[in-house]
Design a protein around this motif. Sequence first.
Motif, PDB file in Angstrom:
ATOM      1  N   TRP B  45      77.128  -8.947  41.025  1.00 17.24           N
ATOM      2  CA  TRP B  45      77.964  -7.783  41.928  1.00 17.24           C
ATOM      3  C   TRP B  45      77.678  -6.684  40.959  1.00 17.24           C
ATOM      4  N   ALA B  46      77.413  -5.246  41.548  1.00 20.37           N
ATOM      5  CA  ALA B  46      77.474  -4.102  40.530  1.00 20.37           C
ATOM      6  C   ALA B  46      78.587  -3.511  40.896  1.00 20.37           C
ATOM      7  N   PHE B  47      79.179  -2.656  39.931  1.00 19.39           N
ATOM      8  CA  PHE B  47      80.418  -2.096  39.968  1.00 19.39           C
ATOM      9  C   PHE B  47      80.357  -1.020  39.067  1.00 19.39           C
ATOM     10  N   ILE B  60      84.501  -6.478  44.673  1.00 20.24           N
ATOM     11  CA  ILE B  60      84.366  -5.573  43.931  1.00 20.24           C
ATOM     12  C   ILE B  60      83.021  -4.955  44.104  1.00 20.24           C
ATOM     13  N   GLY B  61      82.701  -3.485  44.066  1.00 19.41           N
ATOM     14  CA  GLY B  61      81.450  -3.004  44.282  1.00 19.41           C
ATOM     15  C   GLY B  61      80.380  -3.723  45.426  1.00 19.41           C
ATOM     16  N   MET B  62      79.108  -4.186  45.070  1.00 17.26           N
ATOM     17  CA  MET B  62      78.492  -4.658  46.227  1.00 17.26           C
ATOM     18  C   MET B  62      77.750  -5.803  45.537  1.00 17.26           C
TER      19      MET B  62
END
Lengths: 311, 169
Positions: B45-47, B60-62
Amino acid sequence: MPISIHSSHMASEHLERYRDIIPDFDAFLDSMSRPLPVTVRINTLKTSAPELLSRLDRAGVGYERMRWYPLGLRLDVEKPGRLMEFHMGLIHVQEEISMLPPVVLDPLPGERILDLCAAPGGKAAQMSMQMSNRGLIVANDSSSARIVPLRANLERLGAVNTIVTSYDGRRFPEYTFDRALVDAPCSSEGTARRHPGVISRCSVKRSMDLQSLQVSLLRRAIQLTKPGGVVVYSTCTFAPEENEGVVSRVLDLADVESFTVPGLRSSPGLPSWNGNDYGEELVKCRRYYPHENDTGGFFVAKLRRRLSAGE
Amino acid sequence: MSRSSAEGFQPVNKDTVVSMWRERFGISEDVFKGFGFFRRGRMIWAFSLPEIPPFRCESIGMRVISMRESPWKPTTYALQLWGRHARKNVIDLNDEMARRFFAGESLELRAQVERGYVVVTHMGSVIGCGLYTPGKLISQLPRERRILDDQNAPEHHAQPGDTQQDGTE
């Protein structure tokens, strides 16, 4: 969409209570029976206005830009959810007037933002765009059923600076945000152009029940915002009980500020209603009626948390 | 306890993730400036922050990478966000092919790209992830991103904003 004679009658009967506060009331009733234009927001996390507009031109999709918001478009298409641009995440189908609260809140890149009643996520994704995907948005919604569409929208629109939580907003845990949005659950009278049945479920009692919830949500959001920070309270209803009646009950924590949005017509908030004195400063809130801008109905209050709030 | 916040999310080495995007697609590391990467299960996931704030998070994020397959597979949503910065392994489709790709069809075509996951675009705008083997492009779009004929489309086609009666939007 046709409405039955029964619900149409009930609808206008309920709306009669607003005859004295809504300017040009007959034009208001008339607009309430017409369907809404199809409107979308350009998602600058994934595209630019020139790129998107040139795609629409090439695909032969007619559009009109909103006067008050450069990223808002009215589309000449029946099913925007079938456009490639929708599935690419370049646009989000969002009612015109619901693009307003994030514009008033004006979150900046790097800030920490609370969106207390976030589902289905159009406004949170709009803020993510305003913040260029920097900082933090906590997109909260108490309903676990609404978390699914909320997550899906944020992901499709590329909102990396968000986390999704599912607390009861009245008891959201301690934290300090720079700004907060409370787009509160409400009786939704202003959505009747899309959901004609909605008015038949409205009553003063329902508005009063919602008021207690709305006051608790707004008070909690203010407490979670830093002193001097901005909190925007919005609903999609006309009922003063759910609008000025809510804001008047948080004035020990925050001050109401006036704001203007060039190109968007509005009416002032009500200082009093049905024998309730809300206070002169409530005229700084703004009411948006369907016949003023050919949109849904909305209420927006811009609040600033007191430097020393008496909590 | 606030430490339960990051339930299941473990930070991952940013260089590992960034180098995958650089090596496969030629995407500059500048694109990922300020983002952190976390792993939960077999997804990355990126945040936007280096640490996850102390909340009980639903997400969180995507999701940006699936580690279920080897090599790792970029998600369509990550490519929609960052794919326009790709310098290689990009296939641009004409109108007709883009429509068929959106319908979930595999396309017979030859392109100057390496075998494996590619960024699929239409007029320079990213559609999403495809899998290329010489002579063939297979759609990797998630089911909800497919555009089907009217008669096959579900009546309640996911229309954000249409889902609710009470409250927002």
